[in-house]
Write a protein that holds these residues in place. Structure first.
Motif, short mmCIF file in Angstrom:
data_model
loop_
_atom_site.label_atom_id
_atom_site.label_comp_id
_atom_site.label_asym_id
_atom_site.label_seq_id
_atom_site.Cartn_x
_atom_site.Cartn_y
_atom_site.Cartn_z
N ARG A 1 0.83 -1.21 0.00
CA ARG A 1 0.00 0.00 0.00
C ARG A 1 0.87 1.27 0.00
O ARG A 1 0.56 2.25 -0.69
CB ARG A 1 -0.92 -0.02 1.22
CG ARG A 1 -1.98 -1.11 1.16
CD ARG A 1 -2.73 -1.24 2.47
NE ARG A 1 -3.49 -0.03 2.78
CZ ARG A 1 -4.13 0.16 3.93
NH1 ARG A 1 -4.10 -0.79 4.86
NH2 ARG A 1 -4.80 1.26 4.15
N HIS B 1 -1.79 -9.91 -9.20
CA HIS B 1 -0.73 -9.05 -8.68
C HIS B 1 0.58 -9.23 -9.46
O HIS B 1 1.28 -8.25 -9.74
CB HIS B 1 -0.51 -9.34 -7.19
CG HIS B 1 -1.52 -8.69 -6.30
ND1 HIS B 1 -2.81 -9.16 -6.17
CD2 HIS B 1 -1.43 -7.59 -5.49
CE1 HIS B 1 -3.48 -8.39 -5.32
NE2 HIS B 1 -2.67 -7.44 -4.89
N GLN C 1 0.76 -7.30 -12.70
CA GLN C 1 1.15 -5.89 -12.56
C GLN C 1 2.67 -5.76 -12.43
O GLN C 1 3.28 -4.86 -13.02
CB GLN C 1 0.47 -5.29 -11.33
CG GLN C 1 -1.05 -5.24 -11.40
CD GLN C 1 -1.64 -4.64 -10.13
OE1 GLN C 1 -1.36 -3.50 -9.78
NE2 GLN C 1 -2.45 -5.42 -9.44
N GLU D 1 2.63 6.14 -7.46
CA GLU D 1 1.69 7.02 -8.15
C GLU D 1 2.21 8.45 -8.20
O GLU D 1 1.96 9.19 -9.16
CB GLU D 1 0.33 6.96 -7.44
CG GLU D 1 -0.40 5.63 -7.65
CD GLU D 1 -1.63 5.52 -6.77
OE1 GLU D 1 -1.84 6.43 -5.91
OE2 GLU D 1 -2.37 4.53 -6.91
N TYR E 1 7.67 -0.85 -5.93
CA TYR E 1 6.28 -1.29 -6.03
C TYR E 1 6.20 -2.65 -6.71
O TYR E 1 5.47 -3.54 -6.24
CB TYR E 1 5.47 -0.24 -6.79
CG TYR E 1 4.01 -0.57 -6.96
CD1 TYR E 1 3.27 -1.14 -5.93
CD2 TYR E 1 3.36 -0.29 -8.17
CE1 TYR E 1 1.92 -1.43 -6.09
CE2 TYR E 1 2.02 -0.57 -8.33
CZ TYR E 1 1.30 -1.15 -7.29
OH TYR E 1 -0.04 -1.43 -7.46
N LEU F 1 4.79 -6.09 -5.14
CA LEU F 1 3.75 -6.88 -5.80
C LEU F 1 4.16 -8.34 -5.92
O LEU F 1 3.35 -9.26 -5.70
CB LEU F 1 3.47 -6.30 -7.19
CG LEU F 1 2.64 -5.03 -7.27
CD1 LEU F 1 2.79 -4.38 -8.64
CD2 LEU F 1 1.16 -5.34 -6.99
N GLN G 1 2.62 1.58 -3.45
CA GLN G 1 1.65 1.95 -4.48
C GLN G 1 1.41 3.46 -4.47
O GLN G 1 1.39 4.10 -5.53
CB GLN G 1 0.33 1.20 -4.26
CG GLN G 1 -0.72 1.50 -5.33
CD GLN G 1 -2.00 0.72 -5.11
OE1 GLN G 1 -2.24 0.17 -4.04
NE2 GLN G 1 -2.83 0.65 -6.13
N ASP H 1 8.73 2.88 -8.80
CA ASP H 1 8.12 1.77 -9.55
C ASP H 1 8.79 0.44 -9.24
O ASP H 1 8.12 -0.59 -9.10
CB ASP H 1 8.18 2.05 -11.06
CG ASP H 1 6.87 2.59 -11.59
OD1 ASP H 1 5.91 2.71 -10.80
OD2 ASP H 1 6.79 2.90 -12.80
#
Length: 280
Positions: A26, A66, A69, A33, A43, A47, A29, A40
């Motif tokens: 979380r 997941h 992604q 963003e 993240y 994942l 992420q 990235d």
């Protein structure tokens, strides 16, 4: 936090690892963003870790979503910086292949694994000390998915690569890889040479007992399948007790939801099994 979750996972503290990974996911992420150029990769790694936790709970479709992604992020990163991110991309493809196989998509599993294999081969040829184990592991997985899909793995190639790259590994990692190799060799041999299958699986289960806990965790599924086979095809009190304990532990973690490749392997090896509280 991610390092702590990996440590907890390797100690079989799955619930705690899940909680830490979920929190990390979380956070990364939100950061990705805002600053994708900076976060990235974190993240994507989060994942990947969280997909593993979901799979351990038997939530294979969520794990697959997941990892999809993560694969997309690593693909983009590796396109701009292949030397830095291609191995991470290959690792995500490895996981993607496993979750394809968990969901009865063996052709897609073979395809993802083949892509990872090409990447690892290129890096292992340049830096064998660093990437030999990844290349061998990916080769073993590719052969396993092929066998499950009733294709014909190249056993000679497996042996040649083992001879070429195994000496690059430390002794304890060699034991880990030879155990994985023994499992796949035993599966491939079963229909034509069940004696070899038994020998391979006995080798695997004996080596398993000597490995550190983290490596035993990584070999949990191959050990499970091997002891179930031995309990049914060469029954002894030790084999039967080991198989019962391993299956109960594994099924409980996943609330009796076994991945397709687990049930299909048992079917291919003519093994019957009974989940706790539910006959099969």
């Amino acid at each position: 936090m991610i390092k702590l979750s990996i440590y907890l996972f390797n100690l079989s503290h799955y619930s705690e690892a899940f909680q830490h990974n979920h929190q990390s996911l979380r956070i990364y992420q939100r950061l990705a963003e805002i600053r994708p150029d900076r976060f990235d990769q974190n993240y994507a790694f989060s994942l990947n870790c969280f997909s593993r936790d979901l799979s351990t709970q038997g939530r294979y479709q969520e794990a697959f979503e997941h990892i999809q992604q993560a694969v997309a992020i690593y693909r983009r990163l590796s396109a701009s910086r292949p030397d830095r991110f291609e191995p991470d991309y290959a690792g995500a493809l490895n996981s993607q292949a496993k979750y394809h196989a968990s969901l009865d998509s063996l052709e897609q599993a073979i395809s993802s694994q083949a892509e990872a294999l090409v990447i690892y081969q290129r890096h292992a040829e340049k830096r064998p000390k660093v990437y030999a184990e990844d290349y061998l592991s990916s080769t073993i997985d590719h052969a396993y998915w092929q066998w499950l899909a009733r294709q014909t793995p190249d056993r000679e190639n497996l042996v040649q690569l083992e001879q070429l790259y195994l000496p690059q590994l430390q002794t304890h990692r060699q034991s880990f890889i030879t155990s994985r190799m023994a499992f796949v060799a035993g599966c491939i041999a079963y229909r034509n040479d069940s004696v070899s299958t038994q020998t391979c699986f006995e080798q695997l289960t004996a080596t398993y007992q000597t490995l550190p806990l983290a490596m035993q965790q990584a070999l949990q599924e191959t050990y499970l399948l091997a002891v179930i086979y031995l309990a049914q095809h060469n029954p002894t009190p030790n084999h039967e007790q080991a198989a019962q304990t391993a299956l109960e532990t594994y099924a409980k973690q996943r609330e009796n939801r076994l991945a397709f490749y687990i049930t299909e392997t048992l079917k291919r090896l003519d093994c019957k099994y009974e989940l706790p509280g539910r006959p099969e």
